[in-house]
Design an enzyme around this catalytic site. Structure first.
Site: not given
Length: 819
Positions: A357, A552-553, A558, A660, A664
């Site tokens: 991952h 998100k985290r 990110k 993901t 969504k």
């Protein structure tokens, strides 16, 4: 009329069953029961049917001696259970009819009583939950194995703009959904010494903890079959040190109990301390050991011997947290069942498969050799032997290639000192598995070119791709009832089991009436989210503005900071009278920062400081709002995803394995702004380049930039908009009470290398956001593109992913339900 009467009778019968359950199982009088009591009764009604399905599924699998898949994961982020269970059992319409408009709490209010299960944190755990849903729906004989955490990672609140962590006490009132299995418990040992006796070894452990089983039933949709999620709770061998208690030493008496049971207290204990790192390793081995013992017990009950284990089971390792399972299975084979090493190793490699991952070397899990020797001395001997025989094979295939041997060795020698040696857990997974996959095509390609290039030379046939997916039952049917109802009227209900049916929406993108209805469903979801945000934060969002969402985290790769820089640039443009063409926008953030991750916490505080300034500046009004939604979880995601207009997927190219959230959002009618990273690429390939906003450097360009001496300071000095935004951050414009608050953050971008290349992508990002504005100001075209996005989401169902795993990896294709 007859159908209406039939529905009334069904609703009345359902309500009567709930009332009976209130009386007999909850001990509450139906006419005065409160919302939580009604929730509990509803859960018990559903649980009764789940129990029947579980028993029947196990009977059927035992009768067939079915080959099973066991999915091992440190996280299963299942969210709330009631709504999903009612839908899977075909009870939701009856429940809605029984409670909505009946004078008491509505079904929605009852559902919202349920806390999110604290069994996961991020995308890894939510993926595992989607996969179990799909395994059940596709009728695979399937079990998930994980930990029954007493507390989730933490509950997040925002105080003075900063993240504050509180215990996530999700089990404080118990849960109706678990089935304790008092007859299923296994000892898990730690410490001591291990002594070789030929092919096997004797492990004399110094302590043992008991692993106790709790089951959750994961229902399939359109089938009576279910998956099992078995979770392990740690129990002390004796509840207290009675001698200490009787002598009045109550603290020591309690410490005895806590020393063992803390293994299953908290998801991801803070590993910034030696004690935290030891507890993390204990957790991983605890759930792996209990699971492996349980799997073998199941097998022996049906087959009486262990020699055919590889023919009857597949075990999938979701990331490296369960990697020690490779050594544990070898220990069980050789030490407990007397199997020869070569036979055991052959079976082991046929049994295990592994999903990677992450592409970031620093994120690949390693453990000090000294720690494993201390906690798991037998397993360290097994790892050494696996490594010795593996490196001998490497030398045979590539004689004298010592660089290759160093890169693939299970042991990282560090600087050569004894204390610097570490076990590479991903390497253990690869050597012990027959199939290894990434989770998007880019990720899988980069995986064999970069971090696992040496292994790809050795075992090219083992590596393949399995792009992630999400379950449409949760992320469209449940999360977005407004859009789901429109889809049902327009293309029928079969998309719940075959998401490719969404392609029938393509011609409707040009249908004016459908576009109006699609936009109305979106607006309803935006109003729903705006109401929630107002209640939780006090910030008023205008549902007619563009909802720009990044949830998100919180992590530097990110790049929430890149989003922040654009927010400041937009704010400056409004103040300078240069934003007349910009659409009104609400920028919505949510996510948790790891408790020891200082920079991520600084990003959260900066977002909230910026929000405080912008939201209270009368010159801005409704043209720009910024909000950070606290305590992000599955239930909040189910509110946010359907309401989003723009999905921010802006990680540095080559860092996000898949994502993901991007799937969504698109499934719920949001357009993506993103880099060529992870599954963004496959989404682009499906929806078309005209229906997505791609910007920035791709993975190859990122690599070239880093090699060529990237200079972020020159970009800062030569871009006036960027210069102004960064100077505001560094100069304390958003933190006037502490003007140097974000100086380290500024330095990380301008003076210390900007590792994730925010400044390199800033200009293209801002320009692309301007294109977003232009499109949003033409509603017909915006709606057409969002409908086309939804229409092309069929390949991103977790059903497709699991079908591919079942055929290519687990050899369970014959068990798949035909669609």
């Amino acid at each position: 009329m007859a159908e209406s009467r039939k529905n009334e009778i069904a609703a009345a019968a359902f309500r009567a069953e709930v009332d009976e359950t209130l009386l007999h199982s909850v001990a509450a009088e139906p006419s005065t029961a409160n919302t939580k009591e009604i929730y509990k009764a509803l859960a018990y009604v559903a649980r009764k049917q789940l129990a029947i399905r579980w028993v029947n599924t196990q009977i059927e699998d035992r009768k067939k001696r079915a080959r099973r898949i066991y999915y091992m994961s440190m996280e299963f982020l299942i969210g709330r259970t009631l709504d999903n269970a009612l839908s899977a059992l075909g009870l939701r319409d009856d429940a809605a009819a029984a409670f909505d408009g009946a004078g008491g709490p509505s079904l929605t209010e009852i559902i919202e009583c349920e806390p999110d299960a604290g069994l996961g944190n991020g995308g890894l755990g939510r993926l595992a939950a989607c996969f179990l849903d799909s395994m059940a729906t596709l009728e695979l004989p399937s079990w998930g194995y994980g930990m029954r955490y007493e507390y989730g990672m933490f509950a997040q609140s925002i105080i003075n703009g900063g993240q504050v962590e509180h215990p996530d006490s999700w089990l404080i009132d118990g849960t109706a959904w678990e089935f304790p299995r008092p007859g299923t418990a296994f000892p898990v040992r730690f410490g001591g010494t291990a002594e070789h006796h030929g092919e096997w070894a004797e492990w004399s452990a110094t302590e043992a903890v008991e692993a106790r089983a709790f089951d959750y039933v994961i229902p399939g949709h359109g089938t009576d079959r279910v998956s099992t999620l078995r979770l392990w709770r740690a129990g002390a061998p004796a509840q207290i040190d009675l001698n200490a208690f009787n002598s009045g030493d109550y603290a020591r008496a309690a410490e005895f109990k806590n020393r063992f049971e803390n293994i299953s207290w908290v998801l991801y204990p803070n590993d910034s301390t030696p004690a935290g790192r030891e507890l993390r390793l204990r957790q991983e081995y605890f759930f792996v050991s209990a699971s492996m013992q349980d799997i073998i017990l199941h097998h022996l009950e049906e087959h009486k011997h262990i020699n055919n284990l590889a023919d009857q089971i597949a075990i999938h390792l979701n990331d490296t947290h369960p990697a020690i399972a490779v050594a544990e299975l070898m220990r069980l084979f050789c030490d407990e069942y007397g199997m020869l090493w070569t036979t055991a190793w052959s079976q082991c490699q046929r049994i295990f498969s592994y999903t990677n991952h992450t592409l970031m070397p620093e994120a690949l899990e390693t453990w000090p050799v000294s720690l494993i020797q201390y906690l798991l001395p037998r397993h360290m001997l097994i790892i050494y032997r696996i490594n010795q025989e593996f490196l001998a094979e490497v030398d045979r295939l590539f004689p004298g290639d010592f660089d290759l041997m160093r890169s693939v060795s299970l042991i990282d020698e560090g600087d050569g000192s004894e204390g610097s040696k570490r076990v590479r857990m991903a390497h253990l997974c690869i050597v012990g598995s027959h199939r290894i996959n990434g989770v998007s095509q880019l990720h899988s390609d980069l995986m064999v070119r970069t971090i696992f290039a040496g292994f790809a030379r050795l075992y090219p046939e083992r590596f393949h791709n399995k792009t992630n997916g999400v379950t449409q039952r949760r992320w469209l049917a449940q999360a977005n009832p407004s859009l789901s109802a429109l889809l049902d009227r327009s293309i029928g209900k079969d998309w719940r089991l075959n998401l490719n049916r969404l392609r029938e929406l393509r011609p409707l993108a040009s249908d004016a009436r459908f576009r109006v209805d699609f936009a109305a469903a979106k607006r309803k979801n935006k109003i729903r989210l705006a109401d929630y945000v107002r209640r939780e934060t006090g910030v008023a969002l205008n549902p007619d503005s563009l909802f720009d969402v990044q949830v998100k985290r919180i992590h530097e790769y990110k790049r929430q900071l890149l989003n922040v820089l654009h927010v400041i640039t937009r704010y400056d443009a409004i103040l300078h009278g240069q934003a007349d063409d910009a659409a009104p926008r609400c920028v919505i953030f949510a996510g948790k920062a790891a408790s020891s991750y200082h920079m991520a916490k600084q990003i959260i505080r900066l977002i909230n400081d910026i929000a405080s300034v912008i939201n209270n500046d009368p010159r801005v009004q409704d043209r720009l709002k910024v909000v950070f939604v606290p305590n992000y979880n599955v239930s909040i995601a189910e509110l946010i995803m359907p309401a989003a207009d723009l999905s921010e997927q802006i990680s540095t190219a080559g860092t996000e394995a898949s994502g993901t959230g991007n799937m969504k959002f698109a499934l719920n009618g949001a357009l993506t702004i993103g880099t060529e990273d992870g599954a963004n690429i496959e989404i682009r390939d499906n929806v078309g380049t005209d229906n997505i906003f791609i910007f920035g450097n791709n993975a190859q360009q990122v690599e070239i930039l880093r090699r060529s001496g990237y200079d972020p300071r020159s970009i800062y000095q030569n871009n006036p908009q960027l210069n102004e935004a960064l100077n505001k951050i560094d100069g304390g414009f958003f933190s006037p009470q502490e003007r140097r608050r974000y100086h380290d953050l500024f330095n990380s971008l301008v003076n210390y290398g900007d590792h994730y290349l925010l400044l390199a992508d800033y200009g293209d990002y801002v320009e692309t956001q301007n294109r977003v504005d232009a499109l949003y100001r033409t509603p017909v075209e915006w709606q057409r593109k969002t409908i086309l996005n939804v229409a092309e989401m069929g390949p991103f169902s977790s059903d497709r992913t699991i079908r591919e795993y079942a055929i290519d990896t687990w050899h369970l294709g014959a068990s798949l339900k035909k669609v």
